[in-house]
Design an enzyme around this catalytic site. Structure first.
Site, PDB file in Angstrom:
ATOM      1  N   ARG A  49     -52.718 -12.824  33.113  1.00  0.00           N
ATOM      2  CA  ARG A  49     -53.254 -12.459  31.788  1.00  0.00           C
ATOM      3  C   ARG A  49     -52.137 -12.372  30.745  1.00  0.00           C
ATOM      4  NH1 ARG A  49     -54.686  -7.601  30.306  1.00  0.00           N
ATOM      5  NH2 ARG A  49     -55.064  -6.807  32.401  1.00  0.00           N
ATOM      6  N   TYR A 101     -69.084 -25.120  12.420  1.00  0.00           N
ATOM      7  CA  TYR A 101     -69.730 -25.113  13.735  1.00  0.00           C
ATOM      8  C   TYR A 101     -70.654 -23.897  13.844  1.00  0.00           C
ATOM      9  CZ  TYR A 101     -70.327 -24.822  18.750  1.00  0.00           C
ATOM     10  OH  TYR A 101     -70.881 -24.733  19.993  1.00  0.00           O
ATOM     11  N   ASP A 165     -60.519 -26.021  11.270  1.00  0.00           N
ATOM     12  CA  ASP A 165     -61.023 -26.410  12.585  1.00  0.00           C
ATOM     13  C   ASP A 165     -60.909 -27.929  12.663  1.00  0.00           C
ATOM     14  OD1 ASP A 165     -62.550 -27.177  14.776  1.00  0.00           O
ATOM     15  OD2 ASP A 165     -63.928 -25.486  14.589  1.00  0.00           O
ATOM     16  N   LYS A 190     -63.283 -31.186  23.737  1.00  0.00           N
ATOM     17  CA  LYS A 190     -63.738 -32.491  23.211  1.00  0.00           C
ATOM     18  C   LYS A 190     -62.703 -33.568  23.539  1.00  0.00           C
ATOM     19  CE  LYS A 190     -66.755 -29.631  21.473  1.00  0.00           C
ATOM     20  NZ  LYS A 190     -67.980 -29.305  22.156  1.00  0.00           N
TER      21      LYS A 190
HETATM   22  C1  LIG Z   1     -66.059 -28.003  15.473  1.00  0.00           C
HETATM   23  C2  LIG Z   1     -66.157 -27.123  16.678  1.00  0.00           C
HETATM   24  N1  LIG Z   1     -65.420 -26.009  16.720  1.00  0.00           N
HETATM   25  C3  LIG Z   1     -65.470 -25.176  17.778  1.00  0.00           C
HETATM   26  C4  LIG Z   1     -66.290 -25.447  18.858  1.00  0.00           C
HETATM   27  C5  LIG Z   1     -66.329 -24.498  20.023  1.00  0.00           C
HETATM   28  O1  LIG Z   1     -65.680 -25.075  21.116  1.00  0.00           O
HETATM   29  P1  LIG Z   1     -66.015 -24.691  22.661  1.00  0.00           P
HETATM   30  O2  LIG Z   1     -67.350 -25.289  22.959  1.00  0.00           O
HETATM   31  O3  LIG Z   1     -64.868 -25.289  23.391  1.00  0.00           O
HETATM   32  O4  LIG Z   1     -66.068 -23.213  22.731  1.00  0.00           O
HETATM   33  C6  LIG Z   1     -67.059 -26.603  18.852  1.00  0.00           C
HETATM   34  C7  LIG Z   1     -67.948 -26.922  19.984  1.00  0.00           C
HETATM   35  O5  LIG Z   1     -68.745 -27.818  19.938  1.00  0.00           O
HETATM   36  C8  LIG Z   1     -66.994 -27.452  17.729  1.00  0.00           C
HETATM   37  O6  LIG Z   1     -67.718 -28.564  17.666  1.00  0.00           O
END
Ligand SMILES: Cc1ncc(COP(=O)(O)O)c(C=O)c1O
Length: 363
Positions: A49, A101, A165, A190
């Site tokens: 951790r 998101y 992001d 992704k």
């Molecule tokens: C633009 C964006 N940010 C953050 C996230 C969150 O990522 P995670 O699914 O790895 O928690 C996603 C997930 O689809 C996303 O598309």
């Protein structure tokens, strides 16, 4: 030798110095506690951790790609939560693009607003104004799933601590910190890992104190990446440039095919010259990404397309080697029409994908 290109850098990013008889990328280190005598402050590894050598290697790799330090988390959402909850306190104000998101918006509504943080959601044209007097500016470019493109340099220049992001682009296609942002956030679930088989996320920044605050949060909140997932992501990194090249080529070909049809209502892809985000994307991105969004006019037609396509897997998420798509309105979290599809172009042969998409559209 001139600066190595991105395809060269990803191949060796984060690898240790060559050592006789050792592997190129050492295997994952699985440990809860490590052997430890005496003062923990003097030991490199104490308890996972607090830190893990497999994380450190991958953080080194993604940090190299963005000229920054990276802090790795168990998912993109864990990374987003770490940022929001270390930056904001009762009385703080965050300005957020309303197309962010949906998980991040839901987190803000469920856990920031009730704790006295003002969350100002704003559409693209109103984001700069919403950022006036805010403590944090949160934006996603290109946004998921609507693929709005923000002028990151112009927004970051407003003097508000800015988070970008960068998940739909990733570090090879866009460098938020170079554009002036204070933090980059990437869901490595992704394209960074690219095989639809793990969740990870990370934050990048160039400020040591911010790095420490994020590490402290991770240790205390326990939002810990698994060493095996981390190793798999590092194992996939050398092919990132190749996967993206094919994904971007497939995406523009699909976007052109869709844009040329009069039975497709709208197509969004920043690589299309007529796209509203094209000019800004051309300036701030090195490629336009593998995600294409389009509207087939109705839920029924969108579902018919998804069930008729053989090379397009009906699934959420994006950035994998497999082409996938989904009718986004089924999640009820985004303000998109019922027939709106987000498609993520994978690494299949372009001609095969185009033929399959065409037959599914004609079905
Ligand atoms: C633009 C964006 N940010 C953050 C996230 C969150 O990522 P995670 O699914 O790895 O928690 C996603 C997930 O689809 C996303 O598309």
């Amino acid at each position: 030798m001139s600066e190595p290109g991105p395809g060269t850098r990803v191949v060796r990013a984060g690898l240790p110095e060559a050592e006789q008889g050792e592997p190129f990328l050492p295997g994952p280190v699985f440990a809860a506690p490590f052997h430890l005598s005496g003062d923990p402050a003097e030991a490199e590894n104490v308890y996972t951790r607090y830190g893990n050598p497999t994380w450190a290697r991958y953080e080194q790799a993604v940090g190299e790609l963005e000229g920054a330090q990276a802090v790795l988390f168990s998912s993109g959402m864990a990374a987003a939560a770490a940022l929001l909850l270390t930056q904001l306190e009762p009385g703080s104000v965050v300005a957020m693009d309303s197309g962010s998101y949906h998980g991040v918006r839901a987190l803000a509504a469920a856990h920031l607003e009730p704790r006295g943080v003002e969350v100002r959601l704003a559409p693209p044209a109103g984001l700069a104004e919403a950022a006036e007097g805010a403590d944090l500016l949160w934006l996603e470019s290109p946004s998921n799933p609507e693929l709005e493109v923000y002028d990151v340099a112009a927004l970051a220049a407003r003097g508000v601590t800015t988070v970008v992001d960068n998940t739909t682009a990733g570090p090879l296609l866009q460098q938020p910190l170079e554009l002036g942002a204070d933090y980059g956030l990437t869901s490595a679930t992704k394209s960074m890992s690219g095989h639809a088989d793990l969740l990870l996320g990370y934050v990048t920044t160039r400020d040591r104190e911010r790095v420490q605050a994020l590490r402290d949060w991770r240790r205390l909140a326990g939002a810990l990446p698994g060493p095996f997932e981390t190793w798999l992501a590092h194992r996939s990194l050398p092919t990132l440039a190749l996967r993206l090249e094919r994904g971007c080529d497939n995406a523009i070909a699909i976007a052109r095919l869709l844009a040329a049809r009069d039975d497709v209502e709208t197509v969004r892809y920043p690589g299309l010259p007529g796209d509203p985000g094209h000019e800004v994307a051309r300036r701030q991105m090195r490629g336009y990404g593998a995600v294409v969004s389009f509207d087939l006019g109705s839920e029924e037609r969108a579902e018919r397309f998804l069930s008729g396509a053989r090379l397009v897997t009906d699934a959420t998420s994006f950035g994998s080697v497999h082409t996938s798509a989904e009718r986004r309105a089924r999640w009820r979290g985004d303000a998109v029409p019922e027939g709106f599809i987000r498609l993520s172009a994978g690494c299949e042969d372009t001609a095969d994908l185009l033929a399959d998409i065409e037959q599914a559209l004609n079905a």
